[in-house]
Write a protein that holds these residues in place. Sequence first.
Motif, mmCIF file in Angstrom:
data_model
loop_
_atom_site.group_PDB
_atom_site.id
_atom_site.type_symbol
_atom_site.label_atom_id
_atom_site.label_comp_id
_atom_site.label_asym_id
_atom_site.label_seq_id
_atom_site.Cartn_x
_atom_site.Cartn_y
_atom_site.Cartn_z
ATOM 1 N N ILE A 55 0.835 -1.211 0.000
ATOM 2 C CA ILE A 55 0.000 0.000 0.000
ATOM 3 C C ILE A 55 0.863 1.252 0.000
ATOM 4 O O ILE A 55 0.689 2.161 -0.824
ATOM 5 N N THR A 56 1.798 1.319 0.929
ATOM 6 C CA THR A 56 2.589 2.547 1.089
ATOM 7 C C THR A 56 3.563 2.765 -0.062
ATOM 8 O O THR A 56 3.700 3.880 -0.564
ATOM 9 N N SER A 57 4.219 1.705 -0.509
ATOM 10 C CA SER A 57 5.247 1.882 -1.543
ATOM 11 C C SER A 57 4.640 2.166 -2.910
ATOM 12 O O SER A 57 5.118 3.052 -3.630
ATOM 13 N N ILE A 58 3.592 1.446 -3.280
ATOM 14 C CA ILE A 58 2.994 1.654 -4.602
ATOM 15 C C ILE A 58 2.343 3.030 -4.691
ATOM 16 O O ILE A 58 2.505 3.746 -5.690
ATOM 17 N N CYS A 59 1.617 3.428 -3.671
ATOM 18 C CA CYS A 59 0.959 4.736 -3.699
ATOM 19 C C CYS A 59 1.980 5.868 -3.640
ATOM 20 O O CYS A 59 1.804 6.902 -4.290
ATOM 21 N N ALA A 60 3.064 5.676 -2.886
ATOM 22 C CA ALA A 60 4.122 6.681 -2.854
ATOM 23 C C ALA A 60 4.789 6.799 -4.219
ATOM 24 O O ALA A 60 5.124 7.905 -4.671
ATOM 25 N N TYR A 61 4.992 5.674 -4.877
ATOM 26 C CA TYR A 61 5.586 5.686 -6.220
ATOM 27 C C TYR A 61 4.701 6.459 -7.200
ATOM 28 O O TYR A 61 5.192 7.291 -7.974
ATOM 29 N N GLN A 62 3.404 6.199 -7.168
ATOM 30 C CA GLN A 62 2.489 6.896 -8.066
ATOM 31 C C GLN A 62 2.492 8.399 -7.797
ATOM 32 O O GLN A 62 2.478 9.208 -8.728
ATOM 33 N N GLY A 63 2.533 8.773 -6.535
ATOM 34 C CA GLY A 63 2.550 10.202 -6.210
ATOM 35 C C GLY A 63 3.862 10.865 -6.568
ATOM 36 O O GLY A 63 3.887 12.000 -7.051
ATOM 37 N N PHE A 64 4.977 10.151 -6.372
ATOM 38 C CA PHE A 64 6.301 10.752 -6.583
ATOM 39 C C PHE A 64 6.531 11.086 -8.046
ATOM 40 O O PHE A 64 7.202 12.061 -8.367
ATOM 41 N N TYR A 65 6.001 10.279 -8.938
ATOM 42 C CA TYR A 65 6.215 10.505 -10.362
ATOM 43 C C TYR A 65 4.999 11.127 -11.050
ATOM 44 O O TYR A 65 4.789 10.933 -12.247
ATOM 45 N N THR A 66 4.227 11.885 -10.284
ATOM 46 C CA THR A 66 3.110 12.635 -10.861
ATOM 47 C C THR A 66 3.652 13.816 -11.665
ATOM 48 O O THR A 66 4.617 14.462 -11.260
ATOM 49 N N SER A 67 3.030 14.099 -12.777
ATOM 50 C CA SER A 67 3.397 15.273 -13.565
ATOM 51 C C SER A 67 2.122 15.931 -14.071
ATOM 52 O O SER A 67 1.166 15.245 -14.421
ATOM 53 N N GLY A 68 2.111 17.262 -14.072
ATOM 54 C CA GLY A 68 0.937 17.984 -14.542
ATOM 55 C C GLY A 68 0.365 18.869 -13.453
ATOM 56 O O GLY A 68 1.096 19.666 -12.849
ATOM 57 N N GLY A 69 -0.916 18.703 -13.181
ATOM 58 C CA GLY A 69 -1.568 19.557 -12.202
ATOM 59 C C GLY A 69 -2.502 18.771 -11.308
ATOM 60 O O GLY A 69 -2.283 17.577 -11.045
ATOM 61 N N ALA A 70 -3.582 19.428 -10.861
ATOM 62 C CA ALA A 70 -4.504 18.812 -9.906
ATOM 63 C C ALA A 70 -5.179 17.574 -10.489
ATOM 64 O O ALA A 70 -5.412 16.586 -9.779
ATOM 65 N N LEU A 71 -5.509 17.608 -11.772
ATOM 66 C CA LEU A 71 -6.149 16.462 -12.410
ATOM 67 C C LEU A 71 -5.249 15.229 -12.348
ATOM 68 O O LEU A 71 -5.703 14.115 -12.034
ATOM 69 N N GLU A 72 -3.962 15.427 -12.634
ATOM 70 C CA GLU A 72 -3.012 14.306 -12.610
ATOM 71 C C GLU A 72 -2.782 13.777 -11.194
ATOM 72 O O GLU A 72 -2.522 12.588 -11.008
ATOM 73 N N VAL A 73 -2.878 14.656 -10.203
ATOM 74 C CA VAL A 73 -2.760 14.202 -8.814
ATOM 75 C C VAL A 73 -3.897 13.239 -8.482
ATOM 76 O O VAL A 73 -3.685 12.183 -7.872
#
Length: 243
Positions: free
Chosen positions: A198-216
């Motif tokens: 849970i923690t590692s996969i979700c952190a990975y997705q958040g860390f490599y977010t690009s763009g704006g609020a929609l991408e978050v």
Amino acid sequence: MFYHFGRYLLLIRLSFKRPENFKVYWDEVMREMVSIGIGSLGIISIISVFIGAVATIQTAFQLVSDFIPKSIVGGITRDSTILEFSPTISALVLAGRVGSSIASEIGTMRVTEQIDALEIMGVNAPGYLIAPKVISGLTMIPLLNIISIGLGLIGGYIACAASGDVSTADYIRGLTDGFNPLIIQVTIVKSIFFGFIITSICAYQGFYTSGGALEVGQSATKGVVYSCIMILFADLIISRVML
């Protein structure tokens, strides 16, 4: 696929490099433990009581034969709660509650360039942002699982007392008869793996977010979906290997 997996492993390795300041990291670990553990206690408690009650009622409904002792209801509820209901269902709920929060928090920091600022200052951003969350998940999610098991069995007792289908004495006798300690080992191993997933996969997705609020928002959704899929896959593998 292999590219993302390689980048995921690299991020995890960077997250557990030697920290620059142990006190700062320790404070972050404590904060995350409170957020994950205390913050999730309410929803886990409610779900666990109702799951235990429903499991007991359905088991009692199916065992209608006079040749089957009523105490077997307690044994089946105990084993199913410890092995499957508490670790897996709690993890799926926590993936939505904790995982989405982690992905959104880190993703917001990425799109607002806060992570870039940390890296410019020489801070190991993966270590500062991800390692405390992973450590807290590995610690608090097994504890929440243990609490969930206890409350699930209490929920089964309440169901017996309220419905009268099985006497509370038979239910308690079923809880203690034929107990195999292996199921405790299995549920602990499951909850540790689920906490890391849970923690590692979700952190990975958040860390490599690009763009704006929609991408978050999209990163948070991906983190929850991928976490749930991997939780079910890990559940299958661990059950097959350990049982």
